[in-house]
Design a protein around this motif. Structure first.
Motif, PDB file in Angstrom:
ATOM      1  N   LYS A   2     -33.805 -55.409  27.085  1.00  0.00           N
ATOM      2  CA  LYS A   2     -34.527 -55.334  25.819  1.00  0.00           C
ATOM      3  C   LYS A   2     -35.343 -54.053  25.734  1.00  0.00           C
ATOM      4  CE  LYS A   2     -34.962 -60.283  25.406  1.00  0.00           C
ATOM      5  NZ  LYS A   2     -35.875 -61.418  25.418  1.00  0.00           N
ATOM      6  N   THR A   3     -35.932 -53.654  26.836  1.00  0.00           N
ATOM      7  CA  THR A   3     -36.727 -52.431  26.854  1.00  0.00           C
ATOM      8  C   THR A   3     -35.851 -51.231  26.539  1.00  0.00           C
ATOM      9  OG1 THR A   3     -38.150 -53.413  28.518  1.00  0.00           O
ATOM     10  CG2 THR A   3     -38.305 -51.044  28.219  1.00  0.00           C
ATOM     11  N   PHE A   4     -34.652 -51.209  27.109  1.00  0.00           N
ATOM     12  CA  PHE A   4     -33.727 -50.117  26.851  1.00  0.00           C
ATOM     13  C   PHE A   4     -33.364 -50.066  25.369  1.00  0.00           C
ATOM     14  CE2 PHE A   4     -29.289 -48.790  26.294  1.00  0.00           C
ATOM     15  CZ  PHE A   4     -29.418 -47.458  26.658  1.00  0.00           C
ATOM     16  N   TYR A   6     -35.157 -51.147  22.835  1.00  0.00           N
ATOM     17  CA  TYR A   6     -36.312 -50.673  22.079  1.00  0.00           C
ATOM     18  C   TYR A   6     -36.474 -49.153  22.210  1.00  0.00           C
ATOM     19  CZ  TYR A   6     -38.143 -55.222  20.762  1.00  0.00           C
ATOM     20  OH  TYR A   6     -38.307 -56.451  20.202  1.00  0.00           O
ATOM     21  N   VAL A   7     -36.305 -48.636  23.409  1.00  0.00           N
ATOM     22  CA  VAL A   7     -36.421 -47.188  23.621  1.00  0.00           C
ATOM     23  C   VAL A   7     -35.330 -46.469  22.843  1.00  0.00           C
ATOM     24  CG1 VAL A   7     -36.222 -45.350  25.338  1.00  0.00           C
ATOM     25  CG2 VAL A   7     -37.574 -47.388  25.839  1.00  0.00           C
ATOM     26  N   VAL A  43     -31.967 -56.823  18.260  1.00  0.00           N
ATOM     27  CA  VAL A  43     -33.077 -57.063  19.186  1.00  0.00           C
ATOM     28  C   VAL A  43     -33.944 -58.217  18.689  1.00  0.00           C
ATOM     29  CG1 VAL A  43     -35.210 -56.073  20.083  1.00  0.00           C
ATOM     30  CG2 VAL A  43     -33.096 -54.751  20.155  1.00  0.00           C
ATOM     31  N   ASN A  47     -34.638 -61.782  20.575  1.00  0.00           N
ATOM     32  CA  ASN A  47     -35.993 -62.229  20.903  1.00  0.00           C
ATOM     33  C   ASN A  47     -36.264 -63.618  20.364  1.00  0.00           C
ATOM     34  OD1 ASN A  47     -36.682 -59.961  22.318  1.00  0.00           O
ATOM     35  ND2 ASN A  47     -37.693 -58.961  20.600  1.00  0.00           N
TER      36      ASN A  47
END
Length: 50
Positions: A2-4, A6-7, A43, A47
């Motif tokens: 998820k972080t990837f 978002y980035v 995303v 979530n």
């Protein structure tokens, strides 16, 4: 993961903004924006399942 996403999403939006204001005639920049919006939707759906 998820972080990837978002980035990557933020990077696409920044690239779109730069391209839109610097190279306003390029249609490719708008494709980048569409990809960023699709990623945002994906995303957010991921979530909501967590």
């Amino acid at each position: 993961m998820k972080t990837f996403l978002y980035v990557f999403l933020v990077l696409l939006v920044i690239l779109w903004a730069i391209g839109f204001f610097v190279y306003a005639l390029s249609a490719v920049i708008h494709i980048v924006l569409v990809i960023a919006i699709i990623l945002l939707i994906v995303v957010n759906r991921n979530n909501s399942k967590d």
